[in-house]
Design a protein around this motif. Structure first.
Motif, PDB file in Angstrom:
ATOM      1  N   TYR A   1      20.398 -30.439 103.686  1.00  0.00           N
ATOM      2  CA  TYR A   1      19.267 -29.538 103.090  1.00  0.00           C
ATOM      3  C   TYR A   1      19.724 -28.591 102.113  1.00  0.00           C
ATOM      4  O   TYR A   1      20.988 -28.199 101.977  1.00  0.00           O
ATOM      5  N   ARG A   2      18.731 -28.181 101.259  1.00  0.00           N
ATOM      6  CA  ARG A   2      19.122 -27.032 100.257  1.00  0.00           C
ATOM      7  C   ARG A   2      17.980 -25.979 100.475  1.00  0.00           C
ATOM      8  O   ARG A   2      16.634 -26.183 100.776  1.00  0.00           O
ATOM      9  N   HIS A   3      18.428 -24.782 100.032  1.00  0.00           N
ATOM     10  CA  HIS A   3      17.440 -23.771 100.266  1.00  0.00           C
ATOM     11  C   HIS A   3      17.199 -23.194  98.737  1.00  0.00           C
ATOM     12  O   HIS A   3      18.180 -22.838  97.944  1.00  0.00           O
ATOM     13  N   LEU A   4      15.776 -23.389  98.367  1.00  0.00           N
ATOM     14  CA  LEU A   4      15.307 -23.167  96.870  1.00  0.00           C
ATOM     15  C   LEU A   4      14.660 -22.017  97.188  1.00  0.00           C
ATOM     16  O   LEU A   4      13.735 -21.696  98.130  1.00  0.00           O
ATOM     17  N   VAL A   5      14.670 -21.169  96.022  1.00  0.00           N
ATOM     18  CA  VAL A   5      13.711 -19.928  95.692  1.00  0.00           C
ATOM     19  C   VAL A   5      13.186 -19.939  94.301  1.00  0.00           C
ATOM     20  O   VAL A   5      13.850 -19.942  93.305  1.00  0.00           O
ATOM     21  N   VAL A   6      12.048 -20.272  94.332  1.00  0.00           N
ATOM     22  CA  VAL A   6      11.205 -20.257  93.106  1.00  0.00           C
ATOM     23  C   VAL A   6      10.639 -18.742  92.866  1.00  0.00           C
ATOM     24  O   VAL A   6       9.936 -18.401  93.697  1.00  0.00           O
ATOM     25  N   THR A   7      10.926 -18.037  91.686  1.00  0.00           N
ATOM     26  CA  THR A   7      10.421 -16.578  91.621  1.00  0.00           C
ATOM     27  C   THR A   7       9.516 -16.888  90.250  1.00  0.00           C
ATOM     28  O   THR A   7       9.801 -17.390  89.287  1.00  0.00           O
ATOM     29  N   LEU A   8       8.707 -15.840  90.120  1.00  0.00           N
ATOM     30  CA  LEU A   8       7.708 -15.597  89.278  1.00  0.00           C
ATOM     31  C   LEU A   8       8.030 -14.517  88.389  1.00  0.00           C
ATOM     32  O   LEU A   8       8.201 -13.447  89.177  1.00  0.00           O
ATOM     33  N   PRO A   9       7.719 -14.472  87.019  1.00  0.00           N
ATOM     34  CA  PRO A   9       7.893 -13.333  86.317  1.00  0.00           C
ATOM     35  C   PRO A   9       6.881 -11.983  86.626  1.00  0.00           C
ATOM     36  O   PRO A   9       5.832 -12.459  87.023  1.00  0.00           O
ATOM     37  N   LYS A  10       7.043 -10.907  86.373  1.00  0.00           N
ATOM     38  CA  LYS A  10       6.277  -9.740  86.391  1.00  0.00           C
ATOM     39  C   LYS A  10       5.519  -9.579  85.003  1.00  0.00           C
ATOM     40  O   LYS A  10       4.855  -8.682  84.690  1.00  0.00           O
ATOM     41  N   LYS A  11       5.990 -10.305  83.945  1.00  0.00           N
ATOM     42  CA  LYS A  11       5.524 -10.241  82.562  1.00  0.00           C
ATOM     43  C   LYS A  11       3.992 -10.526  82.484  1.00  0.00           C
ATOM     44  O   LYS A  11       3.748 -11.529  83.168  1.00  0.00           O
ATOM     45  N   MET A  12       3.361 -10.054  81.838  1.00  0.00           N
ATOM     46  CA  MET A  12       1.973 -10.644  81.374  1.00  0.00           C
ATOM     47  C   MET A  12       1.356 -10.465  82.588  1.00  0.00           C
ATOM     48  O   MET A  12       0.123 -10.935  82.724  1.00  0.00           O
ATOM     49  N   GLY A  13       1.648  -9.475  83.537  1.00  0.00           N
ATOM     50  CA  GLY A  13       0.770  -9.088  84.947  1.00  0.00           C
ATOM     51  C   GLY A  13       0.488 -10.360  85.660  1.00  0.00           C
ATOM     52  O   GLY A  13      -0.362 -10.456  86.447  1.00  0.00           O
ATOM     53  N   LEU A  14       1.774 -11.233  85.635  1.00  0.00           N
ATOM     54  CA  LEU A  14       1.400 -12.442  86.593  1.00  0.00           C
ATOM     55  C   LEU A  14       1.226 -11.993  87.933  1.00  0.00           C
ATOM     56  O   LEU A  14       0.765 -12.426  88.960  1.00  0.00           O
ATOM     57  N   ARG A  15       2.409 -11.019  88.355  1.00  0.00           N
ATOM     58  CA  ARG A  15       2.570 -10.687  89.968  1.00  0.00           C
ATOM     59  C   ARG A  15       1.276  -9.743  90.371  1.00  0.00           C
ATOM     60  O   ARG A  15       0.782  -9.811  91.390  1.00  0.00           O
ATOM     61  N   LYS A  16       0.701  -8.883  89.312  1.00  0.00           N
ATOM     62  CA  LYS A  16      -0.351  -8.381  89.410  1.00  0.00           C
ATOM     63  C   LYS A  16      -1.576  -9.073  90.043  1.00  0.00           C
ATOM     64  O   LYS A  16      -2.422  -8.881  90.852  1.00  0.00           O
ATOM     65  N   ARG A  17      -1.793 -10.454  89.258  1.00  0.00           N
ATOM     66  CA  ARG A  17      -2.908 -11.446  89.503  1.00  0.00           C
ATOM     67  C   ARG A  17      -2.782 -11.946  90.998  1.00  0.00           C
ATOM     68  O   ARG A  17      -3.596 -12.163  91.699  1.00  0.00           O
TER      69      ARG A  17
ATOM     70  N   LYS B   1       1.042 -20.132  76.404  1.00  0.00           N
ATOM     71  CA  LYS B   1       1.801 -21.003  75.417  1.00  0.00           C
ATOM     72  C   LYS B   1       2.746 -20.011  75.118  1.00  0.00           C
ATOM     73  O   LYS B   1       3.929 -20.507  74.679  1.00  0.00           O
ATOM     74  N   LEU B   2       2.686 -18.714  74.952  1.00  0.00           N
ATOM     75  CA  LEU B   2       3.814 -17.693  74.706  1.00  0.00           C
ATOM     76  C   LEU B   2       4.763 -17.632  75.783  1.00  0.00           C
ATOM     77  O   LEU B   2       5.956 -17.643  75.322  1.00  0.00           O
ATOM     78  N   LEU B   3       4.122 -17.704  77.055  1.00  0.00           N
ATOM     79  CA  LEU B   3       5.385 -17.590  77.914  1.00  0.00           C
ATOM     80  C   LEU B   3       6.174 -18.801  78.089  1.00  0.00           C
ATOM     81  O   LEU B   3       7.475 -18.740  78.449  1.00  0.00           O
ATOM     82  N   GLU B   4       5.486 -19.940  77.767  1.00  0.00           N
ATOM     83  CA  GLU B   4       6.355 -21.172  77.821  1.00  0.00           C
ATOM     84  C   GLU B   4       7.403 -21.516  76.387  1.00  0.00           C
ATOM     85  O   GLU B   4       8.169 -22.186  76.678  1.00  0.00           O
ATOM     86  N   SER B   5       7.142 -20.483  75.443  1.00  0.00           N
ATOM     87  CA  SER B   5       7.769 -20.817  74.349  1.00  0.00           C
ATOM     88  C   SER B   5       9.048 -19.814  74.427  1.00  0.00           C
ATOM     89  O   SER B   5      10.086 -20.177  73.768  1.00  0.00           O
ATOM     90  N   TRP B   6       9.320 -18.994  75.506  1.00  0.00           N
ATOM     91  CA  TRP B   6      10.402 -18.241  75.762  1.00  0.00           C
ATOM     92  C   TRP B   6      11.533 -19.184  76.202  1.00  0.00           C
ATOM     93  O   TRP B   6      11.187 -19.859  77.051  1.00  0.00           O
ATOM     94  N   PRO B   7      12.836 -18.631  76.124  1.00  0.00           N
ATOM     95  CA  PRO B   7      13.743 -19.481  76.549  1.00  0.00           C
ATOM     96  C   PRO B   7      13.893 -19.084  78.272  1.00  0.00           C
ATOM     97  O   PRO B   7      13.309 -18.163  78.807  1.00  0.00           O
ATOM     98  N   LEU B   8      14.406 -20.182  78.845  1.00  0.00           N
ATOM     99  CA  LEU B   8      14.198 -20.431  80.203  1.00  0.00           C
ATOM    100  C   LEU B   8      14.921 -18.987  80.951  1.00  0.00           C
ATOM    101  O   LEU B   8      14.371 -18.514  81.692  1.00  0.00           O
ATOM    102  N   ASP B   9      16.029 -18.825  80.271  1.00  0.00           N
ATOM    103  CA  ASP B   9      16.959 -17.808  81.215  1.00  0.00           C
ATOM    104  C   ASP B   9      16.231 -16.136  80.715  1.00  0.00           C
ATOM    105  O   ASP B   9      16.673 -15.140  81.347  1.00  0.00           O
ATOM    106  N   ARG B  10      15.228 -16.084  79.899  1.00  0.00           N
ATOM    107  CA  ARG B  10      14.488 -14.934  79.609  1.00  0.00           C
ATOM    108  C   ARG B  10      12.897 -14.977  79.800  1.00  0.00           C
ATOM    109  O   ARG B  10      12.214 -13.962  79.457  1.00  0.00           O
ATOM    110  N   SER B  11      12.613 -15.815  80.596  1.00  0.00           N
ATOM    111  CA  SER B  11      11.219 -16.064  80.832  1.00  0.00           C
ATOM    112  C   SER B  11      10.685 -15.408  82.097  1.00  0.00           C
ATOM    113  O   SER B  11       9.526 -15.266  82.113  1.00  0.00           O
ATOM    114  N   GLY B  12      11.613 -14.853  83.076  1.00  0.00           N
ATOM    115  CA  GLY B  12      11.238 -14.402  84.240  1.00  0.00           C
ATOM    116  C   GLY B  12      11.103 -15.452  85.126  1.00  0.00           C
ATOM    117  O   GLY B  12      11.101 -15.115  86.465  1.00  0.00           O
TER     118      GLY B  12
END
Length: 424
Positions: free
Chosen positions: A88-104, A215-226
């Motif tokens: 088994y594997r333990h995965l953690v998927v994290t969302l960014p706080k940019k553009m107010g995603l976590r606030k939503r 579209k802007l969030l998806e254009s950022w590099p993966l390691d800096r997208s949050g």
């Protein structure tokens, strides 16, 4: 502070923290009754030593640090026995706080469940494509599913809003005929890219995000997208069962453990001091409660999801044999049903039904829930009512809303002897 906090929440924190969860008042009331003998207890009796003990009831809410630890023990112990053998594997998927995603997510708790479905659907499709098989079975591969156990956590360190998904997933997929194919290599950038695209697309479809912003969030590099997707090392079952139980306990941990919290009666300050981390201080209990209530789950909200091969509808984790339905009424509870006494022993290393003198199991006499019986017992035991807690000063911005006569002594609101009684 609970009663006054609920009155001033809308005016003080409504704009910054969002609407108050509907079940907050009810949960606070239950939490304050946890372990209070005035609201019910069980009497225990040792016939040999003639010792009587009273164990108060627990609140069993989904935010109480004590009760959550015991519920986590139930789940981890049950799943460790029912999960099929394999890695088994333990995965953690994290969302960014940019553009107010976590606030939503904070303003609309329903997104936890909705985006959670997106995450396990993407994970199922991605893992099925990564598995290698014979060309004659490629059509079956499209229907292959991994076993997924997912929990959503809305909190980060110090109760800050931080939505992330904890997933315990099989290190491979199950084909429709039950055969298992191991995945082997995990291409994290590929998985993260697909997760980011699907999550943003789902938020746009739910009118939670503008298409231009997505579209802007998806254009950022993966390691800096949050966005991030952590993939842990393989965990073998049953060879590494203790580690598997620790992961499951971590997934269902409370937002704040009590052992790291401290409260100053004189000023109303709340302090959280986790090990190997910077302490966080709330200048007043109102500020602490305003952040804590954001993580109270909604009524009947699922905190653990079983998907893929482990979906409840498939019955692979809880298989029913022929004739089992008729026998369920005659069999005692098993599986996830564990005695509350056993959970207290696992969590706190204390057996509440063990005689302190002869170390033998005590017998249950009766449970007291009637108020007149409880008052008579507590009076005979000399416990009585708790002393009135001292009133802490209000937050500075609310000082004019409350009567100044309640806080005549501005230096300290703690009466003499309070600290000695609390320590006792």
């Amino acid at each position: 502070h609970g009663e006054d906090f609920l009155k001033v929440y809308d005016s003080r924190y409504g704009e910054s923290h969002g609407p108050l969860p509907l079940q907050s008042a009810k949960v606070m009331e239950k939490l304050l009754r946890c372990g209070d003998p005035r609201y019910g207890l069980t009497l225990l009796h040792c016939p040999e030593c003639q010792i009587h003990m009273a164990v108060p009831f627990s609140c069993k809410t989904r935010v109480c640090p004590s009760c959550i630890n015991r519920r986590a023990e139930v789940l981890s112990h049950s799943l460790a026995e029912k999960l099929p053998e394999g890695d088994y594997r333990h995965l953690v998927v994290t969302l960014p706080k940019k553009m107010g995603l976590r606030k939503r997510f904070q303003l609309d708790p329903r997104l936890h469940r909705q985006i959670g479905r997106v995450v396990h659907r993407v994970l199922t499709r991605w893992m099925a494509r990564q598995v290698g098989c014979h060309r004659n079975r490629r059509e079956e591969r499209d229907q292959a599913k991994p076993g997924i156990i997912m929990a959503v956590q809305s909190f980060g360190s110090g109760l800050r809003p931080h939505v992330h998904f904890h997933i315990l997933v099989t290190d491979g997929v199950y084909f429709p005929d039950g055969s298992y194919f191991a995945l082997g290599f995990w291409d994290q950038p590929s998985l993260l890219s697909e997760l980011r695209h699907s999550i943003l697309k789902s938020l746009v479809a739910r009118n939670c995000l503008q298409p231009e912003t997505a579209k802007l969030l998806e254009s950022w590099p993966l390691d800096r997208s949050g966005f991030s997707a952590f993939v842990g090392d393989p965990i073998s079952q049953p060879a590494d069962r203790p580690r598997l139980q620790r992961v499951l306990n971590y997934i269902l941990r409370p937002a704040l453990p009590l052992k790291h919290l401290s409260y100053v009666e004189a000023t109303g300050q709340v302090r959280f001091s986790p090990p190997r981390s910077v302490p966080k201080v709330w200048e007043h209990a109102y500020d602490f409660l305003a952040e804590w209530v954001q993580h109270i789950p909604r009524a009947r909200q699922h905190q653990v999801t079983y998907a893929g091969h482990f979906a409840n509808a498939l019955g692979h984790l809880n298989p029913k044999q022929e004739g089992q339905v008729e026998e369920l009424a005659d069999k005692p509870r098993s599986g996830k049903w564990v005695k509350w006494r056993t959970l207290i022993l696992r969590t706190w290393a204390v057996d509440p039904e063990l005689c302190p003198r002869c170390q033998k199991e005590m017998k249950r006499a009766k449970a007291l829930v009637q108020q007149h019986e409880l008052n008579r017992l507590l009076k005979n035991l000399g416990i009585g009512l708790y002393p009135t807690r001292p009133r802490s000063p209000p937050p500075p911005s609310l000082g004019q809303d409350l009567e100044e006569s309640q806080f005549a002594d501005s230096d300290s609101q703690v009466p003499a002897g309070w600290d000695d009684w609390e320590a006792a």
